[in-house]
Design a protein around this motif. Structure first.
Motif, mmCIF file in Angstrom:
data_model
loop_
_atom_site.group_PDB
_atom_site.id
_atom_site.type_symbol
_atom_site.label_atom_id
_atom_site.label_comp_id
_atom_site.label_asym_id
_atom_site.label_seq_id
_atom_site.Cartn_x
_atom_site.Cartn_y
_atom_site.Cartn_z
ATOM 1 N N VAL A 1 73.869 27.442 50.083
ATOM 2 C CA VAL A 1 75.521 27.907 49.541
ATOM 3 C C VAL A 1 75.272 28.957 48.267
ATOM 4 C CG1 VAL A 1 76.691 26.382 49.296
ATOM 5 C CG2 VAL A 1 75.166 25.927 47.716
ATOM 6 N N ASP A 2 73.683 29.024 47.775
ATOM 7 C CA ASP A 2 72.947 29.696 46.689
ATOM 8 C C ASP A 2 73.165 31.375 47.249
ATOM 9 O OD1 ASP A 2 73.461 27.517 44.701
ATOM 10 O OD2 ASP A 2 72.030 26.907 44.852
ATOM 11 N N ASP A 3 72.028 31.506 48.061
ATOM 12 C CA ASP A 3 71.821 32.717 49.486
ATOM 13 C C ASP A 3 72.595 32.935 50.499
ATOM 14 O OD1 ASP A 3 68.986 32.084 47.296
ATOM 15 O OD2 ASP A 3 68.573 30.879 48.384
ATOM 16 N N ILE A 4 73.162 32.739 51.102
ATOM 17 C CA ILE A 4 74.275 32.531 51.303
ATOM 18 C C ILE A 4 75.747 33.406 51.197
ATOM 19 C CG2 ILE A 4 74.957 33.141 54.003
ATOM 20 C CD1 ILE A 4 72.823 31.785 54.972
ATOM 21 N N ASP A 5 76.371 33.781 51.117
ATOM 22 C CA ASP A 5 77.964 34.052 50.333
ATOM 23 C C ASP A 5 78.794 34.111 51.154
ATOM 24 O OD1 ASP A 5 77.230 35.266 47.654
ATOM 25 O OD2 ASP A 5 76.318 36.513 48.787
#
Lengths: 422, 422
Positions: free
Chosen positions: A200-204
């Motif tokens: 969740v932090d690196d793919i939007d």
């Protein structure tokens, strides 16, 4: 998978995510020219590397063994298909750049000016099946819109996609953009997809492209928002005032131009007053063209070739030469049927009555509502969006055909002159 | 919870979801006038029912026992606050209606015309803490935008919210809209929230309003897309060309107008060339106003009252009379610092140099980027959006202040004249 292997994979995926985020930050600062040149260079690299791509494809075909004909057709590449992939990238390169557009601007009484400016989304994860061309199209659409791409293709096309990816990355590098703007997962192991769907932090956003099974699996498992395409159970409603000649031409096109596309009409609704005048000829047109018709009792009485429909038919997307047909009592009944049984994709009314058209377009809760035209216009190219990454049947963020301009967000830029808030 | 109770709750929640979806379909067909009249009627019902609402609030206060002062202040209602709640609804009623707007329109060479029309999202789930006024504001904003609302307020405000909800539902009914356009969960049991967050077919988006703990819990658990507000670690960067008088006024306002809001500046960056000219006076202004300053060694040397900052300070949202401060070498270093330590909420540059402003607004990856004004303008009212349901720090669907117009989607309306696809 052993704990050690799982641990290694976790680390590889974390590093991949960080590279994607870093590349997306570089893309934010890239110019339209750089993105255009990069995509044109990708096309050139694919043409230059055609032999290696074909050799990789031969490896995939050999490894796959006895595929069905349809599956094999999706996977196989030849010189013509490689040229088509490169030509598609040239088209994407030539499309207007979507970024930096001032979408709205206004001034407030305190003199502060506001601009809403189009910016990239960030990092887009794309999960697809065996068509290798998706590797090129999806990667290029992401770069066009200033986004980094994390790709996960089907395991059958592993070598073909790898060879295409190498060409795309050389194209990026030649234009001074980070190669990591397009990456693929390090392994075709399902465990990597599981990790990807939790990043969740690196793919939007995640975009699944493929059959219903794939989309359902991705939606159920993803912790990241998903832009997806569900069913296309599309209706065409013949209102009593419809022009008969137009209605006959439109319905033949809407049902039979191509039966396997999501915008194909699957169900016909006829006003009771249009049964003798319209339904008879329209259903015979379809029957004569080899289309199976499944209808309610009233319509079945029109022709012996018509079969009975049951409740399940109203909700079925055939993707075949089959159509369901039903009599309704006026526009409100048609709207209620479409909203109940439809899939909120694309639905049409054929009418010369402006009030009926207005009611239908206002109340049918579908991504695309059509008046006096074929439902088969449900396509990004037909909308003028250029290449599309899919058609969204969701309402959040993107709805309808999704082109490069829809893979964007915005920022607000406020400009004052030492302006303070009271 | 026993299996029987869990089963009953599942059924209650499923029925609630179906009522919400049905109400949302009715709202799609509602008119701007109906929605306006309904919201004005909600305000009138709240005024008329003030005594009952105050009695319910007294029950909540009695049940809560010994709350802290801040918590009690959030929960307590009096005649003035009830009037403020009603007045806020009157404002929402008077706002321009967001629905039906033709956002874009174009024609294709084949004569087909396209309209992109604003429509409601569907059903919005709102999870909040103890402020009873959120019940009224959130419910009214949803109805304004044609959406059904499913509300889950804090257990402390159970009776107050229930009394307000009853008034809202009477307002809906008096305007001929379905009462179920605004519902609340049947119980304050956490298990109901768990079920709510999995209702992917009947709730389209979840909006949590409250502290970080609530937002993190909801985000981790939800199967439904979440529009949320994370931290507001906002920066103001003083570029060397900044006008000193404007910079002093803007920074006092940005840091100290209100320290507990998400748009308050938490960190100051000064160009090395602005240390003697700007930082000295600006930091003394803040110190003299009672603000603690935590800075790097260079800035610390300016005044004995300045304390040393450590690495954690750069990433901290104080929400208090504390600010961190750091020297940077030019606009690119400032941008890199903001993108690394910031929360992508609101960040400002103070400068008279157009190139520096352009670089900062282009490259800072924040929802709101401000030039020569206070970061405290991060507010839907200040944007001219009217009442807001929150500020989104995500990039999908909504970014920045979220007003009624952002709780919408669109449909495409295609109009032809018997147009078929080639």
């Amino acid at each position: 998978m052993s704990a050690q292997l799982q641990d290694d994979l976790n680390k590889q995926m974390a590093a991949l995510g960080q590279r994607a985020r870093a590349a997306s930050q570089e893309l934010i600062a890239s110019t339209p020219d750089q993105r255009r040149v990069a995509i044109a260079a990708m096309a050139a690299e694919i043409r230059k590397d055609a032999d290696a791509i074909l050799a990789a494809n031969a490896k995939d075909l050999a490894a796959a063994g006895d595929l069905g004909a349809a599956m094999r057709d999706r996977l196989v590449l030849d010189a013509k298909r490689i040229e088509a992939i490169a030509a598609s990238l040239d088209e994407i390169a030539a499309m207007p750049d979507p970024l930096g557009e001032v979408m709205e601007s206004w001034e407030r009484p305190n003199g502060l000016t506001f601009q809403k400016v189009r910016v990239p989304l960030g990092v887009i994860g794309i999960i697809y099946e065996s068509r290798p061309n998706v590797t090129a199209d999806a990667g290029a659409l992401c770069v066009k819109s200033g986004n980094a791409a994390v790709l996960r293709g089907g395991s059958e096309s592993f070598h073909s996609s790898g060879a295409l990816l190498a060409a795309l990355r050389r194209g990026l590098a030649s234009a001074g953009l980070p190669e990591d703007a397009i990456q693929s997962l390090p392994t075709t192991d399902r465990a990597a997809v599981g990790i990807m769907l939790g990043m969740v932090d690196d793919i939007d956003v995640i975009i699944p492209r493929g059959g219903k099974g794939l989309i359902a699996r991705v939606s159920a498992e993803s912790r990241i928002p998903v832009i997806k395409h569900l069913d296309g159970n599309c209706h065409t409603y013949v209102q009593s005032s419809a022009d008969l000649a137009k209605a006959r031409a439109v319905i033949l096109n809407a049902k039979l131009r191509r039966t396997g596309v999501c915008g194909a009409t699957e169900s016909l609704l006829f006003d009771r007053a249009a049964v003798g005048s319209h339904a008879l000829l329209i259903l015979r047109d379809l029957l004569d063209a080899g289309c199976e018709v499944r209808a309610d009792a009233t319509l079945q009485a029109l022709d012996t070739r018509i079969r009975p429909a049951d409740e399940a038919d109203w909700g079925t997307e055939y993707l075949d030469k089959i159509v369901s047909a039903k009599v309704v009592d006026g526009v409100d009944a048609a709207i209620a049927h479409v909203n109940l049984y439809g899939s909120h994709h694309t639905d049409a009314i054929l009418t010369e009555d402006k009030a009926a058209a207005a009611a239908f377009t206002a109340k049918v809760d579908s991504a695309i509502v059509v008046v006096n035209a074929s439902t088969q216009f449900a396509d990004g190219g037909e909308f003028g969006f250029g290449a599309e990454i899919g058609i969204s049947t969701g309402k959040l963020h993107a709805r309808g055909p999704v082109g490069a301009q829809h893979l964007t967000s915005h920022k607000y830029v406020l400009t004052g002159d030492g302006t303070v808030r009271g």
